[in-house]
Design an enzyme around this catalytic site. Structure first.
Site, PDB file in Angstrom:
ATOM      1  N   HIS A 108       4.662  -3.665  -4.495  1.00 56.95           N
ATOM      2  CA  HIS A 108       4.811  -4.737  -3.594  1.00 56.95           C
ATOM      3  C   HIS A 108       4.683  -6.189  -4.431  1.00 56.95           C
ATOM      4  CE1 HIS A 108       2.671  -2.100  -0.321  1.00 56.95           C
ATOM      5  NE2 HIS A 108       4.228  -2.360   0.188  1.00 56.95           N
ATOM      6  N   LYS A 143       0.542   1.637  14.712  1.00 61.67           N
ATOM      7  CA  LYS A 143      -0.004   2.286  13.521  1.00 61.67           C
ATOM      8  C   LYS A 143      -1.490   1.793  13.541  1.00 61.67           C
ATOM      9  CE  LYS A 143       3.891   2.109  10.328  1.00 61.67           C
ATOM     10  NZ  LYS A 143       4.311   1.329   9.057  1.00 61.67           N
ATOM     11  N   ARG A 193      13.055   1.644  -2.941  1.00 61.23           N
ATOM     12  CA  ARG A 193      12.485   2.808  -4.049  1.00 61.23           C
ATOM     13  C   ARG A 193      13.527   3.704  -4.365  1.00 61.23           C
ATOM     14  NH1 ARG A 193       6.935   3.283  -0.979  1.00 61.23           N
ATOM     15  NH2 ARG A 193       8.278   2.674   0.721  1.00 61.23           N
ATOM     16  N   SER A 196       1.870   2.780  -0.504  1.00 56.84           N
ATOM     17  CA  SER A 196       0.463   2.467   0.152  1.00 56.84           C
ATOM     18  C   SER A 196      -0.098   3.719   0.689  1.00 56.84           C
ATOM     19  CB  SER A 196       0.714   1.494   1.477  1.00 56.84           C
ATOM     20  OG  SER A 196       1.120   0.362   1.053  1.00 56.84           O
TER      21      SER A 196
HETATM   22  P1  ADP Z   1       6.607  -1.022   6.007  1.00 52.09           P
HETATM   23  O1  ADP Z   1       5.632  -0.321   6.820  1.00 52.09           O
HETATM   24  O2  ADP Z   1       7.239  -2.225   6.567  1.00 52.09           O
HETATM   25  O3  ADP Z   1       7.661  -0.027   5.324  1.00 52.09           O
HETATM   26  P2  ADP Z   1       5.347  -1.443   3.432  1.00 52.09           P
HETATM   27  O4  ADP Z   1       4.007  -2.287   3.288  1.00 52.09           O
HETATM   28  O5  ADP Z   1       5.133   0.266   3.271  1.00 52.09           O
HETATM   29  O6  ADP Z   1       5.938  -1.762   4.861  1.00 52.09           O
HETATM   30  O7  ADP Z   1       6.459  -2.009   2.560  1.00 52.09           O
HETATM   31  C1  ADP Z   1       6.784  -3.324   2.624  1.00 52.09           C
HETATM   32  C2  ADP Z   1       8.326  -3.394   1.783  1.00 52.09           C
HETATM   33  O8  ADP Z   1       8.003  -3.045   0.478  1.00 52.09           O
HETATM   34  C3  ADP Z   1       9.213  -2.377   2.306  1.00 52.09           C
HETATM   35  O9  ADP Z   1      10.513  -3.018   1.864  1.00 52.09           O
HETATM   36  C4  ADP Z   1       9.103  -1.164   1.348  1.00 52.09           C
HETATM   37  O10 ADP Z   1      10.219  -0.679   0.892  1.00 52.09           O
HETATM   38  C5  ADP Z   1       8.552  -2.017  -0.019  1.00 52.09           C
HETATM   39  N1  ADP Z   1       8.164  -1.388  -1.043  1.00 52.09           N
HETATM   40  C6  ADP Z   1       6.884  -0.670  -0.842  1.00 52.09           C
HETATM   41  N2  ADP Z   1       6.365  -0.003  -2.133  1.00 52.09           N
HETATM   42  C7  ADP Z   1       7.222  -0.245  -2.873  1.00 52.09           C
HETATM   43  C8  ADP Z   1       7.295  -0.036  -4.447  1.00 52.09           C
HETATM   44  N3  ADP Z   1       6.699   0.791  -4.858  1.00 52.09           N
HETATM   45  N4  ADP Z   1       8.288  -0.680  -4.914  1.00 52.09           N
HETATM   46  C9  ADP Z   1       9.402  -1.469  -4.315  1.00 52.09           C
HETATM   47  N5  ADP Z   1       9.272  -1.538  -3.105  1.00 52.09           N
HETATM   48  C10 ADP Z   1       8.376  -1.133  -2.487  1.00 52.09           C
END
Ligand code: ADP
Length: 163
Positions: free
Chosen positions: A17, A41, A90, A129
Site C-alpha cells: 500500500h 467485513k 498485483r 493484508s
Molecule cells: P480492498 O479491501 O479495498 O481490496 P486492500 O486494503 O486489500 O483493500 O487494498 C487496497 C488497494 O491496494 C487495492 O487496490 C489493492 O489491489 C491494492 N494493494 C493491496 N496490496 C497491494 C500490493 N502488495 N501491491 C500493490 N497494490 C496493492
C-alpha cells in the site's frame, strides 16, 4: 489541482500500500487515502486504528491526507470533488474484480469518476493484508511486509510481543 482518492480496507497497511501511496503522491497534487468503513467485513483493526496507522506512515508526505468513509465510493468522491480513484494491481487475479469495480463506478457516476491502476512494484507483488494477518496469527515474521510500528500493533492484536 489534480486530486485523487486511494480507497481500501488497509487492515493493516502494508509496504505494498505504502508503495502505491508514494507513487500516486508523485502523480497527483493531492492524494487522499481513504479507509473504507465496511460493515460487512470483520476487521482486525478498527477504522480509527487504521487511519492512525496510515497517518503515521504518511507523516512525511505533505500532499497526502488520510480519512475514512462509508457508503458508496462515487458519493464520497463527488462530495470531495475528486474525479480519480487509484487502485493497485498485483496479479491477474486482482484484475477481474478491479475492472468490474471501475466500470461500476464509472456507470454510477455517469462517467465522472475514473479509476487509475498502478501496478505493484515486483518486490511487493506477493503481499496482502490477509497474508500478513495469517502469518502474524502464528507468530511468524512479518517484518518484510509492514513497517516495524505496524508489526508491533499486529502482534499485540494476536497476543504476541513483537518478534
Ligand atoms: P480492498 O479491501 O479495498 O481490496 P486492500 O486494503 O486489500 O483493500 O487494498 C487496497 C488497494 O491496494 C487495492 O487496490 C489493492 O489491489 C491494492 N494493494 C493491496 N496490496 C497491494 C500490493 N502488495 N501491491 C500493490 N497494490 C496493492
Amino acid at each position: 489541482m489534480r486530486k485523487a482518492i486511494y480507497p481500501g480496507s488497509f487492515d493493516p497497511m502494508t509496504y505494498g500500500h505504502l508503495d502505491i501511496i508514494q507513487r500516486a503522491a508523485k502523480i497527483f497534487d493531492e492524494l487522499t487515502v481513504s479507509v473504507l468503513n465496511n460493515k460487512l467485513k470483520t476487521p482486525l483493526f478498527s477504522v480509527e486504528e487504521r487511519v492512525k496507522i496510515l497517518q503515521k506512515a504518511v507523516a512525511d508526505m505533505p500532499n497526502v491526507k488520510v480519512e475514512s468513509f462509508s457508503g458508496l465510493l462515487v458519493d464520497y468522491a463527488k462530495s470531495r470533488d475528486v474525479p480519480v480513484v487509484i487502485r493497485g494491481l498485483r496479479a491477474i487475479t486482482d484484475f477481474e474484480y478491479e475492472l468490474q469495480n471501475a466500470q461500476t463506478n464509472a456507470k454510477l457516476s455517469r462517467g465522472e469518476l475514473d479509476t487509475m491502476f498502478l501496478t505493484t512494484s515486483l518486490e511487493y507483488a506477493y503481499l496482502s493484508s490477509s497474508s500478513v494477518k495469517e502469518i502474524a496469527s502464528f507468530n511468524g515474521d512479518i517484518s518484510m511486509c509492514v513497517p516495524d510500528f505496524v508489526a508491533e500493533l499486529v502482534y499485540q492484536k494476536y497476543g504476541f510481543l513483537k518478534k
